[in-house]
Design an enzyme around this catalytic site. Structure first.
Site, PDB file in Angstrom:
ATOM      1  N   LYS A  41      31.148   5.466  -0.083  1.00 34.74           N
ATOM      2  CA  LYS A  41      31.406   4.368  -1.011  1.00 34.74           C
ATOM      3  C   LYS A  41      32.865   4.386  -1.452  1.00 34.74           C
ATOM      4  O   LYS A  41      33.437   5.454  -1.713  1.00 34.74           O
ATOM      5  CB  LYS A  41      30.469   4.503  -2.221  1.00 34.74           C
ATOM      6  CG  LYS A  41      30.542   3.375  -3.234  1.00 34.74           C
ATOM      7  CD  LYS A  41      29.508   3.622  -4.337  1.00 34.74           C
ATOM      8  CE  LYS A  41      29.536   2.590  -5.428  1.00 34.74           C
ATOM      9  NZ  LYS A  41      28.517   2.864  -6.484  1.00 34.74           N
ATOM     10  N   SER A  50      22.483   2.507  -9.452  1.00 32.06           N
ATOM     11  CA  SER A  50      23.394   2.085  -8.391  1.00 32.06           C
ATOM     12  C   SER A  50      23.172   2.747  -7.043  1.00 32.06           C
ATOM     13  O   SER A  50      23.780   2.337  -6.053  1.00 32.06           O
ATOM     14  CB  SER A  50      24.845   2.298  -8.827  1.00 32.06           C
ATOM     15  OG  SER A  50      25.201   1.353  -9.811  1.00 32.06           O
ATOM     16  N   SER A  69      25.487  -0.609  -7.731  1.00 31.91           N
ATOM     17  CA  SER A  69      26.797  -0.962  -7.205  1.00 31.91           C
ATOM     18  C   SER A  69      27.051  -0.470  -5.779  1.00 31.91           C
ATOM     19  O   SER A  69      28.009  -0.884  -5.142  1.00 31.91           O
ATOM     20  CB  SER A  69      27.885  -0.415  -8.129  1.00 31.91           C
ATOM     21  OG  SER A  69      27.856   1.010  -8.186  1.00 31.91           O
TER      22      SER A  69
END
Length: 518
Positions: free
Chosen positions: A102, A207, A183
């Site tokens: 990420k 997330s 997220s």
């Protein structure tokens, strides 16, 4: 910035020519390892196959926008690991396996860590987060960076999950007009689409588990203190943690094993011990286990039907199911929000102070000013009221903040999860992770109002695993396994035993939309 990223992507995937055709769609970590062990494919072959798939499907085809950039050094890493294997040295089950990271997690590769924001487009730190260093040591190839909800979805209460100014909007591979959630949206969509067998996300509250659930994946939020947070763009030192995301519990356990380790710069990891989390997985783990069953308010009829079917799988696996009621936890949401806003300002200011001179935004206040000056690109859909509120907080010594943290921890832990476990005499709790994916909406943002299993384990710092339990209206939903602090292995074992019986995951079909949404 987008033109630069696309150029990097195309340059990496166009040369050299793939020497051996390797099918990577729906292929597990364990299968990739077998291919390399048997000499049927090399790490270079596999890395090139993923590059080709990303080029064909992430910018073209369904255009998922899940990968912000691939790593120009990935093939060199793969060649070096192939040479090690040829010389008889295999580091472990991750040796030569390409992994996506990420883009709020730093890597030493020639890629910026942007958190999706143009304010950090020059954040080329050339340093590994300790968690990434552990993965490299285990033999992982850093394939690239995944898109995310900008600033990990903490900028606005009206945000559209999966959108960032750097990467655009991540699309759900099951239905392209649906949210990939956030997220860690890019990590979720990318693994579902087989752009890698596994990826690393981060979670503060939902997330990892939300994008895993909505993209048909297994996702694991470990106990706070198991995985280092150093050199990760922060929200909250109380709740932030990286977590593995993959298409099976085994693959999640393998990736987790490579991520865990103590970090002197992150004191909560002092007791973290590296272990093989995949070794303890057993299809019989649920036999005789007492399981607390939560039935949250707001479940749709379709989700209830799917949940009841999952509970029946647990019964047939030998679990003893005990219904539990969620206690009233008045004030939890307000207390958590105060903690997140206060820690955001303190922790982000600390992080930004360590960024290279090329990064001009060294404080949260400077980021707010940058966003206002670049509103057309940074705020075309939603504003930054949470940033504004956070910038007004009074710091970590504020008595109101300290009281809020004590309250949120007590409500989520002792009076929440622990109380329910105790009432049921259970080792784990289960409930639906979320309902199915909602439409991506740039006008109203995330309009979801259904059940969520994320908050209590997120606030308490307890382990939380989501495992696919099938489709609702053609879209994936997940079953959550939750336990008390440091019971990570218990949660993984229970989820694995369920997974082996349920076999509930379906591969994505990249539909433009779901025709019927009841």
């Amino acid at each position: 910035m987008r033109r630069f990223i696309t150029a990097v992507l195309l340059a990496c995937v166009s040369t050299p020519v793939i020497a051996k055709t390797v099918v990577v769609e729906e292929v597990s970590l364990d299968r990739l390892r077998t291919l390399m062990n048997d000499g049927a494919a090399s790490s270079v072959d596999i890395t090139q196959a993923y590059f080709a798939r990303i080029a064909a499907m992430d910018r073209k085809g369904p255009a998922l926008h899940s990968v912000i950039a691939v790593n120009p050094d990935a093939l060199a890493q793969a060649r070096a690991l192939d040479a090690e294997r040829k010389a008889g040295h295999v580091r472990g089950p991750l040796h030569g396996i390409p992994i996506l990271i990420k883009d709020n997690i730093e890597t030493a590769d020639p890629l910026p860590t942007t958190a999706g924001s143009l304010a950090l487009r020059d954040n080329m730190t050339r340093r590994d987060a300790p968690m990434v260093a552990y993965l490299r040591r285990a033999g992982a190839v850093i394939l690239g960076k995944t898109n995310l909800s900008e600033w990990a979805n903490i900028r606005s209460t009206h945000s559209m999950s999966g959108w960032s100014a750097v990467g655009g909007l991540v699309r759900n591979p099951y239905a392209l007009d649906r949210t990939a959630c956030g997220s860690s949206s890019g990590s979720g969509a990318a693994v579902a689409a087989s752009f890698a067998a596994a990826a690393v996300g981060t979670e503060t509250d939902g997330s990892v588990v939300c994008p895993s659930s909505l993209n048909g994946l297994v996702g694991f939020k470990p106990s706070i203190g198991l995985v280092s947070r150093t050199h990760i763009v922060p929200i909250s030192h109380s709740q932030d943690t990286p977590g593995p995301m993959a298409r099976s519990v085994t693959d999640v356990a393998i990736l987790l094993s490579g991520m865990v380790g103590a970090d002197p710069a992150d004191g909560v990891t002092a007791a973290a011990v590296t272990r093989n989390y995949a070794a303890g997985l057993s299809a019989s783990a649920l036999f005789g286990m007492r399981v607390g069953v939560i039935r949250p308010d707001g479940m749709s009829a379709d989700l209830t039907t799917r949940y009841d079917a999952a509970l029946n799988v647990l019964r047939t696996a030998g679990a003893v199911l005990v219904e539990v009621k969620t206690p009233k936890l008045d004030g939890l949401g307000e207390a958590e929000l105060m903690v997140l806003k206060t820690e955001l300002k303190a922790d982000l200011n600390t992080y930004l102070a360590t960024t290279p001179p090329s990064v001009q935004t060294k404080t949260l206040g400077a980021v707010i000013a940058f966003n206002r000056a670049n509103a057309a690109t940074e705020m075309p859909f939603f504003a930054q009221e949470l940033f504004d509120d956070a910038n007004k907080t009074k710091g970590l010594d504020d008595p109101a903040y300290k009281a809020a943290r004590a309250t949120s921890l007590r409500l989520a832990g002792a009076q929440g999860i622990d109380a329910m476990l105790r009432a049921a005499g259970a080792q784990i709790l289960v409930e639906p992770t979320y309902d199915a994916a909602w439409l991506s909406d740039p006008v109203y943002g995330d309009t979801y109002a259904g059940p969520s299993a994320a908050t209590l384990p997120a606030v308490a710092g307890y382990p939380h695993l989501t495992v696919p339990m099938g489709l609702v209206r053609g879209l994936p939903v997940g079953l959550s396994f939750i336990a008390t602090k440091d019971a990570d292995q218990t949660v993984l074992r229970a989820g694995y035993a369920y997974e082996q019986r349920a076999k509930a995951r379906s591969a994505p079909r990249y539909l433009p939309s779901i025709a019927v949404d009841r």
